[in-house]
Motif scaffolding. Sequence first.
Motif, PDB file in Angstrom:
ATOM      1  N   GLY A  37     -10.165  -1.383  -1.946  1.00 15.65           N
ATOM      2  CA  GLY A  37      -9.435  -0.985  -0.758  1.00 15.65           C
ATOM      3  C   GLY A  37      -8.778  -2.101   0.009  1.00 15.65           C
ATOM      4  O   GLY A  37      -8.152  -1.850   1.048  1.00 15.65           O
ATOM      5  N   ASN A  38      -8.859  -3.327  -0.491  1.00 13.95           N
ATOM      6  CA  ASN A  38      -8.197  -4.460   0.160  1.00 13.95           C
ATOM      7  C   ASN A  38      -6.761  -4.527  -0.369  1.00 13.95           C
ATOM      8  O   ASN A  38      -6.420  -5.347  -1.225  1.00 13.95           O
ATOM      9  CB  ASN A  38      -8.959  -5.750  -0.129  1.00 13.95           C
ATOM     10  N   VAL A  39      -5.916  -3.655   0.158  1.00 16.13           N
ATOM     11  CA  VAL A  39      -4.567  -3.496  -0.393  1.00 16.13           C
ATOM     12  C   VAL A  39      -3.703  -4.718  -0.105  1.00 16.13           C
ATOM     13  O   VAL A  39      -2.876  -5.110  -0.940  1.00 16.13           O
ATOM     14  CB  VAL A  39      -3.924  -2.215   0.191  1.00 16.13           C
ATOM     15  N   GLU A  40      -3.856  -5.313   1.034  1.00 26.61           N
ATOM     16  CA  GLU A  40      -3.031  -6.470   1.380  1.00 26.61           C
ATOM     17  C   GLU A  40      -3.275  -7.633   0.425  1.00 26.61           C
ATOM     18  O   GLU A  40      -2.326  -8.292  -0.026  1.00 26.61           O
ATOM     19  CB  GLU A  40      -3.322  -6.896   2.818  1.00 26.61           C
ATOM     20  N   ALA A  41      -4.553  -7.912   0.106  1.00 24.52           N
ATOM     21  CA  ALA A  41      -4.854  -8.983  -0.854  1.00 24.52           C
ATOM     22  C   ALA A  41      -4.335  -8.633  -2.240  1.00 24.52           C
ATOM     23  O   ALA A  41      -3.805  -9.488  -2.963  1.00 24.52           O
ATOM     24  CB  ALA A  41      -6.360  -9.232  -0.896  1.00 24.52           C
ATOM     25  N   ALA A  42      -4.480  -7.367  -2.626  1.00 24.17           N
ATOM     26  CA  ALA A  42      -3.961  -6.934  -3.918  1.00 24.17           C
ATOM     27  C   ALA A  42      -2.456  -7.122  -3.991  1.00 24.17           C
ATOM     28  O   ALA A  42      -1.913  -7.594  -5.005  1.00 24.17           O
ATOM     29  CB  ALA A  42      -4.331  -5.479  -4.176  1.00 24.17           C
ATOM     30  N   LEU A  43      -1.762  -6.785  -2.899  1.00 22.17           N
ATOM     31  CA  LEU A  43      -0.311  -6.932  -2.865  1.00 22.17           C
ATOM     32  C   LEU A  43       0.098  -8.392  -3.001  1.00 22.17           C
ATOM     33  O   LEU A  43       1.089  -8.712  -3.686  1.00 22.17           O
ATOM     34  CB  LEU A  43       0.219  -6.344  -1.554  1.00 22.17           C
ATOM     35  N   LYS A  44      -0.676  -9.279  -2.394  1.00 15.97           N
ATOM     36  CA  LYS A  44      -0.367 -10.705  -2.475  1.00 15.97           C
ATOM     37  C   LYS A  44      -0.461 -11.213  -3.915  1.00 15.97           C
ATOM     38  O   LYS A  44       0.406 -11.971  -4.377  1.00 15.97           O
ATOM     39  CB  LYS A  44      -1.347 -11.483  -1.571  1.00 15.97           C
ATOM     40  N   PHE A  45      -1.491 -10.768  -4.660  1.00 12.78           N
ATOM     41  CA  PHE A  45      -1.637 -11.190  -6.053  1.00 12.78           C
ATOM     42  C   PHE A  45      -0.588 -10.515  -6.949  1.00 12.78           C
ATOM     43  O   PHE A  45      -0.063 -11.141  -7.871  1.00 12.78           O
ATOM     44  CB  PHE A  45      -3.047 -10.858  -6.547  1.00 12.78           C
ATOM     45  N   TYR A  46      -0.294  -9.240  -6.681  1.00 11.96           N
ATOM     46  CA  TYR A  46       0.711  -8.540  -7.489  1.00 11.96           C
ATOM     47  C   TYR A  46       2.079  -9.199  -7.349  1.00 11.96           C
ATOM     48  O   TYR A  46       2.800  -9.391  -8.332  1.00 11.96           O
ATOM     49  CB  TYR A  46       0.800  -7.074  -7.069  1.00 11.96           C
ATOM     50  N   GLU A  47       2.460  -9.535  -6.111  1.00 15.69           N
ATOM     51  CA  GLU A  47       3.783 -10.095  -5.879  1.00 15.69           C
ATOM     52  C   GLU A  47       3.968 -11.448  -6.544  1.00 15.69           C
ATOM     53  O   GLU A  47       5.088 -11.824  -6.886  1.00 15.69           O
ATOM     54  CB  GLU A  47       4.037 -10.213  -4.364  1.00 15.69           C
TER      55      GLU A  47
ATOM     56  N   ASP B 229       6.309  -8.861 -15.824  1.00  9.54           N
ATOM     57  CA  ASP B 229       7.362  -8.379 -14.946  1.00  9.54           C
ATOM     58  C   ASP B 229       7.957  -7.108 -15.555  1.00  9.54           C
ATOM     59  O   ASP B 229       9.050  -7.101 -16.134  1.00  9.54           O
ATOM     60  CB  ASP B 229       8.443  -9.453 -14.797  1.00  9.54           C
ATOM     61  N   HIS B 230       7.209  -6.001 -15.427  1.00  4.63           N
ATOM     62  CA  HIS B 230       7.652  -4.742 -16.005  1.00  4.63           C
ATOM     63  C   HIS B 230       7.437  -3.605 -14.996  1.00  4.63           C
ATOM     64  O   HIS B 230       7.044  -3.837 -13.848  1.00  4.63           O
ATOM     65  CB  HIS B 230       6.951  -4.450 -17.326  1.00  4.63           C
ATOM     66  N   ILE B 231       7.664  -2.395 -15.461  1.00  3.53           N
ATOM     67  CA  ILE B 231       7.684  -1.233 -14.566  1.00  3.53           C
ATOM     68  C   ILE B 231       6.333  -1.017 -13.887  1.00  3.53           C
ATOM     69  O   ILE B 231       6.264  -0.737 -12.688  1.00  3.53           O
ATOM     70  CB  ILE B 231       8.092   0.019 -15.364  1.00  3.53           C
ATOM     71  N   ALA B 232       5.240  -1.147 -14.657  1.00  2.28           N
ATOM     72  CA  ALA B 232       3.912  -0.872 -14.105  1.00  2.28           C
ATOM     73  C   ALA B 232       3.600  -1.786 -12.921  1.00  2.28           C
ATOM     74  O   ALA B 232       2.978  -1.356 -11.940  1.00  2.28           O
ATOM     75  CB  ALA B 232       2.852  -1.027 -15.186  1.00  2.28           C
ATOM     76  N   LEU B 233       4.035  -3.050 -13.003  1.00  2.00           N
ATOM     77  CA  LEU B 233       3.776  -3.988 -11.911  1.00  2.00           C
ATOM     78  C   LEU B 233       4.505  -3.551 -10.643  1.00  2.00           C
ATOM     79  O   LEU B 233       3.921  -3.542  -9.547  1.00  2.00           O
ATOM     80  CB  LEU B 233       4.212  -5.390 -12.332  1.00  2.00           C
ATOM     81  N   TYR B 234       5.760  -3.158 -10.768  1.00  2.00           N
ATOM     82  CA  TYR B 234       6.519  -2.749  -9.581  1.00  2.00           C
ATOM     83  C   TYR B 234       5.982  -1.448  -8.992  1.00  2.00           C
ATOM     84  O   TYR B 234       6.036  -1.243  -7.773  1.00  2.00           O
ATOM     85  CB  TYR B 234       7.996  -2.605  -9.945  1.00  2.00           C
ATOM     86  N   ILE B 235       5.482  -0.575  -9.832  1.00  2.00           N
ATOM     87  CA  ILE B 235       4.871   0.655  -9.318  1.00  2.00           C
ATOM     88  C   ILE B 235       3.622   0.324  -8.507  1.00  2.00           C
ATOM     89  O   ILE B 235       3.393   0.894  -7.422  1.00  2.00           O
ATOM     90  CB  ILE B 235       4.540   1.604 -10.482  1.00  2.00           C
ATOM     91  N   LYS B 236       2.805  -0.610  -8.998  1.00  2.00           N
ATOM     92  CA  LYS B 236       1.611  -1.007  -8.251  1.00  2.00           C
ATOM     93  C   LYS B 236       1.990  -1.662  -6.929  1.00  2.00           C
ATOM     94  O   LYS B 236       1.356  -1.416  -5.890  1.00  2.00           O
ATOM     95  CB  LYS B 236       0.770  -1.963  -9.095  1.00  2.00           C
ATOM     96  N   ILE B 237       3.035  -2.511  -6.958  1.00  2.00           N
ATOM     97  CA  ILE B 237       3.492  -3.159  -5.721  1.00  2.00           C
ATOM     98  C   ILE B 237       3.960  -2.109  -4.719  1.00  2.00           C
ATOM     99  O   ILE B 237       3.639  -2.162  -3.521  1.00  2.00           O
ATOM    100  CB  ILE B 237       4.614  -4.163  -6.039  1.00  2.00           C
TER     101      ILE B 237
END
Length: 873
Positions: free
Chosen positions: A429-439, A448-456
Amino acid sequence: DDDDDDDDDDDDEVKTLEEVETKGAAALVHSDEDDSEANLHSSSEEEEEEEEESEEEEEEESEEEEEEEEEALEEEAGDEDPESEIIKRAESLLGSQIPTTTFGNEREESEGDDKGGKDEDNDLDLAERKRIQAIYEGKGRKFRKRRRVGRPKTFRENKVPEAAIMKQGEANMLYAAGEYEEAAKVLIEVVKLAPSMKDSYYTLGLVNEALGNHRKAVESMMIAARLSSKDHDLWYDLAVKCEEAQLDDKGIVCFTQAIRTCSEKRPELYLRRASMYANCGMVPKALKDIQTVEQLSAPNTDVKIFISSLYDKMGKYDKAIQILLDLKKGANQSTLPLKLALPLTHLYVKKECFADAMNIAEACLDRLKEEDPGNGAIIELKVNAGISALRIGDKKKAESYLGTIYEEMNLKSHAELFLSVADNFYTVGNVEAALKFYEKLVGIKDYDHIALYIKIAECQQSVNKVEEAAQNYRLILSRIKPSMLAYLEVSILLAELLQKLSDTKEESLALMDKLERDMRVFEFMGVDIHPREQKKICGLYIREAKLNLRHDRHERFVKLILPILHFGWNDSKSYFQSRSRRRQKLKEESKAGGKQQRKRSKNVKAPLVSEDDLFIYSIECCKWLMHMKEVEKVKELLACASSCFTGKTRTRRSARKNAFRFLWAILDAYEGDNEKAYSQMRTVCAGATNSNVLWNFFFQTARDSGMAHHSGRYIARLRQGNKSNKHLMLAFGHHNFLVGNHLVALREYFKLLQKSKCCQEEPLLMMCIALTYMQYALGTREDKKMMLILKSFSFMMEAYPSEAVELQYNVGRLYHQIGCLQYAVKCYTSCINSNDSSTTSIKRSAAHNLALIYNATGAHELAADTIRSHLTI
């Protein structure tokens, strides 16, 4: 008899020797060529190739026969037996042509004197005499086993056309010069000219490999390997190429051939093939190879760690952990090597044993403080420790491990670890930290594909960055083709997201139009489609159908949902039939004295769409099909759905069965078959007595079918089983109201009114009493009429609040019925001028009644103006 047989043999021999005298010894050697050629079967090759093959095979065969005849004569030379009668007959017939010195014990001297030459008194050389002697002694050609016929197994280089050889050389030069596309075209021509030439396939494989087509390269090289199937080195090289290109399906074949062609059993080959089996999910074969490796030799530590990783791939975490723990017992607990600690923590994290993973990781990291922090294994161990701390809830330790990794880790070499950390942050549930690693993974190759951008986008949506998430979805749609399934998925995500933004209805509609216009239809009803893929495609189409329904695109909704409903109901029917057969089988086993096993059968596949969703969408689809007047499609859908509810059903499914019967009744009434509709409604109302909607339609069908007077007995019979049911009491009151028994109707209504706590809670009941009083007043004597009318107005006023639109309309109807048109016009006008937007249908009814009053009083212009203002679309 024996003498007669000898005489017959002599006659045959005389004939043969006469042929020798006339045609020579060489003709005698080939006397049975016609017999052997007559037994050959014609093949599918061309006539010229067959002639060449037969000539070459005859030459080879004659050479082999000469060698065998010479060996047979050498064996006979050592015998001490006297000359046979057959040889004597040959001497008597040929005279000096067959000297006696060539037989018996004196043969060696004769061979020493006349080796390779001719006799002085003889026209035949020594080799020809030996052939004749072998024939007469039963060791000649016609007594040998016939050769095998058919196409030769191996390819002969001398059969390759000259043009193919020239083009092969040209292709080699083009490949060496780096002109790969031209080389591929030339090699295709070579394959057409000489399909059995292995060099062309191998070179074509090298060309495809240079062009980046690894699968095609391996397939071409595999054809070359098939043409030389015993070439172990070629099969092994191919297997390694498949391993590097991650072509596990081809690699399994290559490793299998490498194992077969290897002169010894090498555990390495079995182990690598087991890894490919595990990657493909072929668990039994992988386990068999692992067992073979253990039988061939005692695995060392590295091999056992690799076997543990194979068990990890197969999902057998307990077995993998046990292998590592056995190795751990042999090592010192305080100095557990990194190569054991890392896979152990990895497995514990997968099994969600985060405390065990944390203990092992911390102990190993404390001991390796002085080691290079950039070591990949140490970084992975820190990641496992950080994930374990995160899942345990120790945020400080998680930040200490994962924070340093975010800043110091080489992203290109450890992108997979970044993705794992981001996924774990998202899970907790720590979405902000997850977003930082995803970006941070944006722009990294292979990530750098579709699944990554969907998660972001999902993370941005969770932190209320809706516009940025929508922009990410738009970016994905600009990169992929409309023919891809991912385009449908991302379009639906974007359309669902746009509903949360203002002023985006036009964009949503444009997106839906583009999906309808450009998107190809994905098949999900095929037998060969994987169930997981089926469920995904079906779910996407259901979501698209819901979006179209929200945007009032009813035709598109029906077009999308109708095939899913047909497939889903048939699938659900198969599922329940399988369950029924299984229950019957368990009952039979129980009666026979066997034990009942309540485990779920693997053969019973769960339905693709849940019955809840099928029921909801079927009702909605039938409604819009009826609006579009597609009666036949409604019948087909109802027949398909109703077939799933035959026989006894449980309570929940029984309610759905009644719902479909209700739809059948509506369809029958629509087609004018009111008697059948009334019969259906009798069954429906008996199963669902607490629905006012069903009872209203029941009375409508009873009236239209002329069965209104007979429906009282049916309702009375239902009341006997449940006398306190309010809906049955109300239905009985309605029945008496319709047939004119107003006093009985009032008695039933007042019984219900006594059970209710407040009149405001039963506006329908109060309105029924008011209308019953009004109808009773209109049909009674003058002295009671005014009192009944006052009671009617009194109960109507109690039914609704004073400012309610419903009250104004119903009071206006009462005035309209008794002829007080002035007051009726006032009530209807007040109802029409109300600002309540939720009562549009009531306003239209009021406008219609007002227009009737105007026409009845001669105010036709006012009537036309009312219709134009309020009843015109």
